[in-house]
Design an enzyme around this catalytic site. Structure first.
Site, PDB file in Angstrom:
ATOM      1  N   GLU A  67      52.673  47.550  61.888  1.00  0.00           N
ATOM      2  CA  GLU A  67      51.371  46.838  61.000  1.00  0.00           C
ATOM      3  C   GLU A  67      50.517  46.543  61.383  1.00  0.00           C
ATOM      4  O   GLU A  67      49.954  46.894  62.329  1.00  0.00           O
ATOM      5  CB  GLU A  67      52.819  45.295  61.225  1.00  0.00           C
ATOM      6  N   ASP A  93      53.777  47.154  67.695  1.00  0.00           N
ATOM      7  CA  ASP A  93      55.024  46.954  68.193  1.00  0.00           C
ATOM      8  C   ASP A  93      56.467  47.353  68.703  1.00  0.00           C
ATOM      9  O   ASP A  93      56.875  47.298  69.707  1.00  0.00           O
ATOM     10  CB  ASP A  93      55.316  45.638  66.792  1.00  0.00           C
ATOM     11  N   HIS A 104      59.073  42.612  67.604  1.00  0.00           N
ATOM     12  CA  HIS A 104      58.277  42.308  66.382  1.00  0.00           C
ATOM     13  C   HIS A 104      58.775  40.848  65.428  1.00  0.00           C
ATOM     14  O   HIS A 104      59.859  40.837  65.200  1.00  0.00           O
ATOM     15  CB  HIS A 104      58.049  42.711  64.867  1.00  0.00           C
ATOM     16  N   GLU A 139      50.074  41.007  72.928  1.00  0.00           N
ATOM     17  CA  GLU A 139      49.814  41.948  72.552  1.00  0.00           C
ATOM     18  C   GLU A 139      48.179  43.443  73.108  1.00  0.00           C
ATOM     19  O   GLU A 139      49.065  43.982  73.470  1.00  0.00           O
ATOM     20  CB  GLU A 139      50.376  42.074  71.100  1.00  0.00           C
TER      21      GLU A 139
END
Lengths: 256, 256, 256, 256, 256, 256
Positions: B27, B38, B113, B175
């Site tokens: 993603e 992720d 995710h 993240e």
């Protein structure tokens, strides 16, 4: 829609009315409320929303995805009768395809059961992909959970002792107040227990550990529920959803 | 697990080691991070968690469910390559069945995710139902999203200017800090934009309205991300998950 | 692709780069090699092939179809963790659809696990049918197993004592040599047994008769594997695949 | 089996007769042979095999998996009418479950269409898994392709000018000889072209490039086919399969 | 079609010939008839119908939906080997898609097994939907059960002692007479019992109560079946179906 | 059941109450009746039947299989909103599994939409197979269509001018009379047309030929419908179904 005859229904569609699809569940809701609370509320709130924007409400998705312990107490509880995720997705997808076949271009899912959301979303997305492949590029779908339209101000008014989150509202003040306002004959407040909110972990364990869910099946107490709060919640949620839908759908037929 | 040979792996399973299955996605994660954030983070945090409890980490579920606009920017963004919900569910179910066939009795999904969760849950539940039908009644599965183990205290420390919720953390401080701590060579902080968090509605519209997602694809700015915050996040999340798993799984082999 | 950010990835696609999808497995590969040999090799050889033709390599299909006794020893062996055929097919189909949605027109599957082939083929075929129905008529897909590009001359050089067929190469000279060349730290040649190739019947029996597979899980001995043979195999296979792909794909961007 | 009445059939099953399931296809076989060659041959060879071991032959799986260019010319050719892989798998699985329900414990698939094999295998494996879950642990299934039982000696006798592999035998000497021996009225040798074997690449391209398949649809020439070769092939294949089945199935009723 | 070579078949399709797909079953038909009666009769009657309108008959759907007690005695009877409903649907759908791919525009299902009908219908409908999505809007499909074309006059002639309905005709006068006319060598009239029609309730109970089905497996007696009645039935049904098909299909090539 | 709370519901199940599942549709029913006639009637008649035998009525299957021209006018008519066959089957199967999980051993489907029957039957059969595999061998399921319990005597009384079959009763005297008796406020008799029954062929053509269905959507005229006939029909059907269920289910709790 269900109570319309086919010709009256056709006229509404021809006028460009969006279709709202309520999605509920058959799930225990404590000793004080019946099993179909989610279906009944999603249908009624969809009706109230539709009235404001000239939409048609379809027959509800009566059975929903499995009750999960962190938002509904768990699927092991008596009376809770659920579909698998792929079935909820397939039903949502099929209904979109059916309504588009009838000429509908704008469809809203009005969700009344927390656990349904992702599966409804997937059904809507798969339907749109299939429709786009077949050349339909002007279909628009919305997905709304009615409690998301209860704003912070209303929350602080209705939950003066603090709000523990929508996931713990299963069988609590939100749903019970709405039922007291709309279907008081189906609520027995004498059976409501005054207990603190359930304390559930921030992860899931399967098979469910039944001892984590209160014996009542409710994740928070409905003792402070009132019909008046229900009236406010219905008004807030349906007005909010109506405004959201009007903002996204090209032009709805006309609002009264 | 992947880097073990079959015989070393068998020994670990024979000793009762649980298996942790990381679940990620491919993603977009903004201009400053690669597409597999992720998968990489779920795998690494699962590894750190496993180290604490003597578990084995399986090969990750690399591709995940579709990116949704309210938590990942939307599936329309370049590079985002996703599976349908039923595929995520089927993969999760199949892996559970495979590990149980090998003698594993305790399995944890370590989710990295946001959008995967319901589909992993369904896969775990379907597997357990099939296993129960076949007479296996002593299998236990946990589902954990690593950010749920970052406690409020840590949040207020790491987000001194306020925290906007995990759903908006896509490509943001969480993240990026973890990547800076673990894989700094894959982060280019010069490309991070300093922009306010995305303002997304409290409902979904499909097809996605691309203009609602910031051009960067990030829902909040990573400008305040640091490797040090990443170190704290890794420590907090893996310690929290390890504790949770130890509390639910009968007896894990031994923790160092 | 995984290590690219979304914007760099988009640029490559815009330049017309084909996408190569490695397909491996998590499968026992004897006591001397780890479980992810097929995924690792398909990914690395795809990378080497991509380098020659300016292609992008996607995240691999990590889990593959069941190990069959006549080509992989059998799915009953410890560590072998497999998907059903319909899942491999569905993943392959979905990835094709996802890459085409992103604008890719040329896709190659680089297979590293014998048993995957028919299911990848079916996934590619189903995707093309769906795409053709939706009006995409200019998509081209290739399916390549890397060992098919090792020519007879190389075979006779690398197998001076005779070659018993690719199906028996599971855990043998081919894979071990490639691993010795590429990831020597993951191979332990001291554990290789010097035993004759497995003698397996010309039919399948299910459930598998475990006694037909050597205790090592390898169908032929890797004792003659060397890093130098691995270098030759990598060169031969990737050059062969690059040439094949260039011959079939309209025009690849440009090789460095 | 089809021509037995239900009571005669029951008696055979009660005596412990295995069931052989022929699997063919409806696929072009050149201008000189009809579309159902694979179904007809698998059925007849299964019958000949069954005669030797006292087995019952079921109604055939008439439609098979798609014709692939490298083994059947390609699914684009006129008359070729195929099922998807999951359907072949599901039919194979369902037939196994049905025969086990009737008390059968030993089942053999006699494959006559190259492309079917992996999908039949998966069907057999899935059925066994479901049966094992339900407590059936004494079911055994074999999968045999009849050409695999033509030994090297016979090959060198029947192909004096060299043998190009079973995959190129589509519409060639093997099938035509068998048809000439068994159903000569369905073969028109005047339409056979004397052309060199097709040269097909060592990978697949989809959509198929029709120009790679000879105009006849045959991958090698049947000009040297004879009824006598057919007789030898039938004898060799059915004797080989009968011996293999006897070696694996506990005890077959009795051979005449 | 099966006995045509690919080139002859192509010519017929090019001339606009419709394709008729016979759908039968493998189902006990009493002690006096073989298991494949439904497949054999649907195929033969389809052939006779095709002869009248210049249609091509495809290979039959040999296995059908489960035998139901009220129309076939029940799926528990020995020899009855059935597919699930979704498989019958998927086969029907796939065959339609395959024939349309070959250029066929008019397809008729000739049903010979009562229980198949709804699943064939669904398969036809799903195929048409997929074809319409892909832009094919000129495909027409018919579904016919051959007994529905036996008119009242013929019924009263053939059943002088009264007619009990097509559902009870399983193994009775209709099928036995047709078999006596067409395949007398497969009928053993000495095994026919002269018993009154089965008395089955006007609802279904599952699992089936075996005692409700006569021991013969036939729902009515075939004692009055004759080859002559079979001749009349064949004539009436095929003429009726031919007329129906001609009335609905644009223009069939030409009838001899 | 829907209006019971979870605890009251549990008590009924504990007493051995069977569960009746109404199955309806959302389908046009002429200009004089609403779209949900089938769901409403199946639910109400199930309720009346349940009252007689102490059963619990579940939430209905609201959406049913596609309307077919020969029994419902066709799925193309406005307002008719249908599910695919596999969805109806899957819902029926899932509900059986859910109720058995809750301890129910006796389940009846009360069908109110002609086209549903085969798909409900398949769902019940698949559920029983799965349950038997899991060791449940004492579950019994019934499938009943309420009109099948209107005996010949009642028919001749209610249809003095002749009865044309239940398939043509769509929107006709049967359903309209029941609605007039039960929900008169939802019927508008002034819109009923006095026209002869539809003449539909003895086969199906797809896509539907709309001109074969009367403009009203009703296959026979409801002009002779009366509330009194409705009362008789309700009494006859529910008494007949109650008697049938009592005869098949071990022992129902007690009838009032």
């Amino acid at each position: 829609m269900e109570e319309l005859d086919a010709f009256a229904y056709s006229e509404q569609l021809a006028a460009g009315a969006p279709v709202l699809i309520p999605a509920g569940s058959i799930e225990q809701h404590g000793p004080h409320m019946p099993l179909h609370v989610d279906s009944l509320l999603s249908r009624t709130i969809a009706g109230e929303t539709a009235r404001r924007i000239g939409a048609v409400v379809s027959a509800p998705i009566s059975y929903g995805y499995k009750s999960q312990q962190r938002s509904g107490g768990g699927n092991h509880l008596p009376g809770t009768t659920s579909l698998t995720g792929d079935l909820v997705t397939a039903i949502a997808k099929t209904l979109v395809l059916e309504f588009v076949r009838q000429g509908v271009k704008q469809i809203g899912f009005i969700n009344g059961h927390f656990e349904n959301y992702q599966f409804l979303y997937e059904g809507a997305d798969l339907a749109l992909k299939e429709l786009a492949n077949a050349g339909h590029d002007n279909i628009r779908i919305m997905l709304l959970s009615y409690w998301d339209f209860v704003d912070d101000e209303t929350i602080s008014k209705l939950y003066p002792h603090g709000f523990t989150g929508w996931d713990l509202e299963h069988g609590g003040v939100l749903e019970t107040s709405l039922m007291l306002h709309l279907f008081p004959e189906q609520v027995d407040m004498t059976k409501v227990e005054d207990s603190p909110p359930a304390e559930l972990p921030n992860y899931d364990v399967l098979p469910v550990r039944p001892e984590l869910t209160p014996a009542s099946g409710c994740l928070s107490s409905a003792v402070e529920a009132t019909a008046d709060k229900g009236r406010i919640l219905l008004e807030t949620a349906s007005a909010g959803m109506a405004a959201a839908i009007k903002s996204q759908f090209e032009h709805t037929p006309s609002s009264p």
